[in-house]
Write an enzyme that holds these catalytic residues in place. Structure first.
Site, short mmCIF file in Angstrom:
data_model
loop_
_atom_site.label_atom_id
_atom_site.label_comp_id
_atom_site.label_asym_id
_atom_site.label_seq_id
_atom_site.Cartn_x
_atom_site.Cartn_y
_atom_site.Cartn_z
N HIS A 1 31.31 52.93 40.43
CA HIS A 1 30.08 52.20 40.16
C HIS A 1 29.11 53.22 40.25
CE1 HIS A 1 27.07 49.21 40.75
NE2 HIS A 1 26.42 49.81 41.58
N GLU B 1 8.45 30.62 42.56
CA GLU B 1 7.51 31.78 42.81
C GLU B 1 7.95 33.09 42.26
OE1 GLU B 1 8.96 30.01 45.24
OE2 GLU B 1 7.19 28.47 45.77
N HIS C 1 3.11 27.78 56.75
CA HIS C 1 2.31 27.93 55.47
C HIS C 1 1.01 28.77 55.79
CE1 HIS C 1 5.01 24.82 54.27
NE2 HIS C 1 4.37 24.59 53.07
N HIS D 1 24.84 56.47 38.59
CA HIS D 1 25.78 55.30 38.35
C HIS D 1 26.37 55.40 36.95
CE1 HIS D 1 22.94 54.36 41.19
NE2 HIS D 1 23.92 53.17 41.69
#
Lengths: 650, 650
Positions: free
Chosen positions: A262, A399, A461, A30
């Site tokens: 890129h 999280e 869950h 890149h």
């Protein structure tokens, strides 16, 4: 210090030349990002970054994080030019080849000076947040004279678009991490083309909404970069975002500013055109002496600062913290004397009470499940913007951001992070757990509610596949203890291994204390918890809450004269490191082997053989009280014993 | 229509009473959210939501998404009260018990009227974005008379804090989804306590930065709610966030406004106090006739609208779209006649050219890897705010948001979503893939760069454990085709199964066309691609790019007189559904079985037995050209043949 544009331009062009040459040689990589951010990086390294290439591990160095890790040639160029021992110019010429430390994306375990492994977008910045937390905490504990440094981060449009960015900057803003500086490579180009294809967001407004300062500069105007970085360095009440307006691939006259620059080599023609455009006449992988000398001078700025620091702050415990072995011995002895029937999440809390008291470097937290994960102890007060000396982070419902922050803290050194959520939500932070493993950090994940045993919350869950899927991650120890004793042992093992992260999978429901003897048997990974009372016909293998079930099955079998061992297997990974004779002793060839775990059965054939039985759950759970679910899904002696007898032909 | 607060208050209290009674009976659940949002939901259902409880599948109904799924008693109350066939009051009294459709969190496969399965925070809102995309697309295709409805979403502080929220609202804002309305239950309480523990974010400012309108109302003042929802309904140039300022657990006099009311039963005393506070004198699970009658009237509002709609729009294909079987037959026949050596990602693009031409309901996309995932075809023009009739989404660098949007589109009906990213970044959207499976949606994930075969990008980008870990998810078909033919077959299988999502794991590198005969052999999950030329001693089992390696191994073995079958296994899940005799025929007992897959070996013992060989990769990869990595990690005939011979004792 005033910067001289006449010297900076060739220095920046050295980055551009090395980057395009290395990508061209590899025919992969890149070039766009290093060429676009070369000017900003040159100013940062020349004047602002506090570092000493001769001492990459100096604890009070500024941290430099290349969150846009695909632009790895930027950091390899910077390390080489400023005088780090590695990479050599040969390493750079071998960019992306087998054995070169200049991997496709920067890897902390290959090169000193690479603070963290980046490439999975968004996580570098989120790890920088963790580093900045560690810095402020250690500053509060040890004082300005020992710890007082910045965390500088270069992030691209992709890092900012990822969801984890929201979590990371929300946490940083809330904690007022004024030492954190993010340089946004605002080139408005992603792989698919213009960012306008997929977003209309006003990014600085979002950062301000999250409690950040925002600045802007022309990323190719040295004076303007200098001004912006100077302002950024001075602002220390909130984290700072500096929008650096750049042209991707700057210097490649026909391709710059487009997505074609890129992620692919420029091609020989465009490289030649760029050399002309930049006035760069040196051969590939050659940096003219005068330019290299200017770069090496920037690398020497830090030596005096470091020497002063060594004078005033040597001996502080700011690196890898060693946890005293035996720290839980008294606690375990007491448990053996007075057994406790508690959930393993509670057993974890009990162990943490002892550990966090004995190990001040431990910093806990939870993603808004403190009372469920049982991660907070009496010695860990909240770590807040008002009190960085605290040792407990209310991570919020973040999280992924939490896991990244934990990685950043662990990589920073001086602290040992642990953090909790439900095991099911390991899915939300899974790639960060993977990066813990790849980066060899000692992050400890406290994942509670580890099976259908959580009951009524239902299939959304209830983890089913999570246990086995975490075991698939290399260099990660997945512990699933069955009682108070094993929980303490697993905590000791997790903290004792400085290069391997750990997962503790813990129950919501109460479990009896099954262990009656000491010694860290969990260190073996699996061991015989109970011996067959009569001639052994069966070996029952179970983990966590199902060890209790296995014991009930063994009782029922023994009552019918069928001898059955019970093997508890708190950690498959550690078992795999045992010698062959031990493994063969635990799992002998000539008996029926039966695994019992309330999760995916796939993988258990490794221990039961295909002729054994795998009692598990290969479907989603259901919403009901835990006992009803264990019955429904066959995790009872009543359901298992007949299957074993059928297999034995009895 | 003017709302009468005197009638609304008892209606809202009916929600409160049912919610607290159900949670109390289960002694588990979340009363705070339903009690807090009862007033807002009552106004929404009484005046704004377009729905007909007698026809829950009416394609032009408004979609109602309870993103804060833990507040499931809110939606169960609303469905019962407004007159859906299910749940019954008995179902509600059995909240969270085995067999009740009133599960802990709302599950779309248990109850009509539950548009999607929620609970994993943030994903409901992100799925609502997908529904709103499908609505605008179908509107553009079929016109206002057939499709013109809102998507209303209730989201909590937790949904807004999750990273996926950033991705979802960025996408929605960019696409100008003016029919999407999010009602934010702004109670500023999470499980750990006040949101001030973990965030200082100015949420409306962030939404405005993402291109949304924002409004605010007092969530307990009916007139103000009515005003805000009316304004929200009328604003249709951008999505709308309505901040509903509420008190969590409103009506529970001693606990409301605190985290203690979030996720636990109120207790008998507080329930009694709340009944007094609310003036609610009916027995538990009894709604007085007059109040129930008012509710049922709200449920009858939609009947006339639906009847009119049926008149003018019947016969449109707005539900589950059937893909014509045999759609790829001609294409496959042509490939068999003229074999192609291409990467399977390219083979996927070739199949997609045919499919997207034949199936206008298919909507593709990629998380900023269009040219790498090969997901765009000539018949799928961009779907943009200016042209919703387009069929290709530039999702941006938003893997999780993409997967959630795909789920929402699939659940909405009328479209078939597919979307791409690198296999490694399945980690970023893993829980959404899980929800595809749990919700039984036909979402098709195009995960390319499926092994170390991607080469130079290195270990951060090389999936090792992802293949096996995705196979652990129940009700998910993981396809890993080996060539052009299998790729086409797997696409046909993926689109043919309306209740199971699929993953297509595809190579970056070119692969030879190995198949020489037609018939969808991939439908068997695994099949004998090559028969042993001499007496069979070995069965080689491989997937994807390693089938080529297996063929080379077979060649080498056969050259030494060792007969070897080659079994291609593009889909373990489908193989598991074959009958025992077929399975035994493919994997006979009496020969050495050897698996070859460039990923985790755990799990392969199921097919090789513990006495077989599992050739795989149980460590992280490295950065180098693909061929070098295959050699380094032993995926060559040279490396594998000696292992097999050693095992055979030859």
């Amino acid at each position: 210090m005033t910067l001289d544009p006449a010297r900076l331009a060739p220095m920046a062009n050295a980055i551009r030349a090395l980057s395009m040459d290395a990508v061209q040689a590899a025919n992969s990589g890149h070039p766009g990002m290093p060429m676009g951010m070369a000017d900003v990086a040159t100013v940062l390294f020349s004047k602002y970054l506090k570092f000493d290439p001769k001492a990459p591990d100096w604890p009070d160095r500024d941290r430099f994080v290349l969150s846009a890790g695909h632009g790895s040639m930027l950091i390899y160029s910077l390390l080489y030019l400023s005088g780090y021992e590695q990479p050599t110019i040969g390493d750079i010429a071998n960019f992306r080849q087998l054995g070169s430390p200049c991997a496709g994306h920067p890897e902390n375990f290959l090169l000193p000076g690479v603070e963290c492994t980046t490439g999975p977008l968004g996580q570098g910045l989120a790890m920088a947040v963790g580093m900045a937390i560690a810095e402020r905490h250690l500053n509060a504990v040890h004082g300005d004279e020992a710890v007082d440094h910045h965390t500088w981060t270069i992030a691209g449009d992709g890092c900012l678009m990822e969801g984890v960015n929201h979590e990371a900057i929300g946490l940083a803003g809330h904690l007022g991490l004024g030492k954190l500086k993010v340089l946004w490579d605002s080139n408005r180009i992603t792989i698919d083309g213009s960012t306008a294809l997929s977003t209309c967001e006003e990014i600085p407004a979002r950062y301000r909404a999250a409690g950040w300062h925002t600045l802007v500069c022309d990323g190719h105007d040295y004076a303007d970069i200098d001004r912006a970085l100077g302002e950024a360095a001075a602002l220390d009440d909130k984290p700072v975002l500096v929008e650096c307006r750049t042209v991707i691939g700057r210097g490649a006259p026909n391709k710059q500013g487009t997505s074609s620059v890129h992620g692919a080599a420029l091609g020989a023609d465009e490289v030649a055109a760029a050399r002309k455009e930049l006035g760069w006449t040196a051969e590939p992988f050659v940096v003219p002496d005068a330019i290299l000398a200017d770069w090496r001078k920037t690398g020497e700025r830090g030596a005096a600062l470091r020497a002063e620091w060594e004078q005033r702050a040597s001996g502080r415990d700011l690196g890898v913290v060693n946890v005293p072995s035996g720290v839980l011995d008294d606690y375990i002895a007491k448990l053996l004397a007075e057994p406790k029937k508690v959930a393993t999440r509670k057993a974890s809390e009990m162990a943490l009470e002892v550990l966090t008291d004995a190990v001040p470097a431990m910093i806990g937290g939870s993603a808004d499940l403190t009372g469920s994960n049982n991660t907070k102890t009496s010695s860990t007060g909240p770590l807040t913007a008002e009190d960085y000396a605290g040792r407990y982070l209310y991570y919020g419902i973040r999280e992924f951001g939490m896991a990244c922050a934990m990685n950043g803290m662990a990589l920073h050194g001086g602290v040992i992070p642990y953090g909790g959520t439900f095991l099911i939500f390991s899915d939300y932070c899974r790639n960060a757990v993977r990066l813990s493993a790849l980066q060899e950090t000692r992050a400890v994940y406290v994942f509670t509610h580890d099976s259908i045993g959580l009951g009524e919350d239902g299939p959304t869950h209830q983890p089913v596949e999570q246990l086995m899927s975490l075991r698939l991650i290399p260099n990660l120890n997945v512990f699933r203890p069955c009682d108070t004793i094993e929980t303490a042992e697993c905590w000791a093992l997790a903290l004792g291994d400085t290069d391997t992260p750990s997962v503790l999978a813990l129950s919501r429901q109460n479990l009896p204390q099954l262990r009656t003897e000491g010694g860290n048997l969990s260190a073996r990974g699996a061991y015989r918890l109970r011996n067959a009372g009569t001639e052994r016909k069966v070996v029952l293998i179970a983990t966590g809450s199902e060890v209790e079930v296995a014991c009930a099955v063994a009782d029922a079998l023994e009552a019918e004269g069928i001898g059955a061992d019970v093997v508890s297997m708190p950690c498959m990974e550690l078992f795999e490191t045992q010698d062959a004779s031990y493994r063969a002793d635990v799992f002998p060839d000539d008996v029926l082997k039966v695994s019992i775990e309330a999760g995916s059965t796939m993988g258990w054939e490794r221990y039961t053989g295909t002729n054994g039985l795998q009692i598990g759950l290969d479907r989603f759970g259901a919403s009901a009280p835990a006992e009803d679910l264990f019955r429904k899904f066959g995790f009872t002696a009543d359901a298992i014993v007949p299957k074993i007898k059928a297999k034995l032909g009895i």
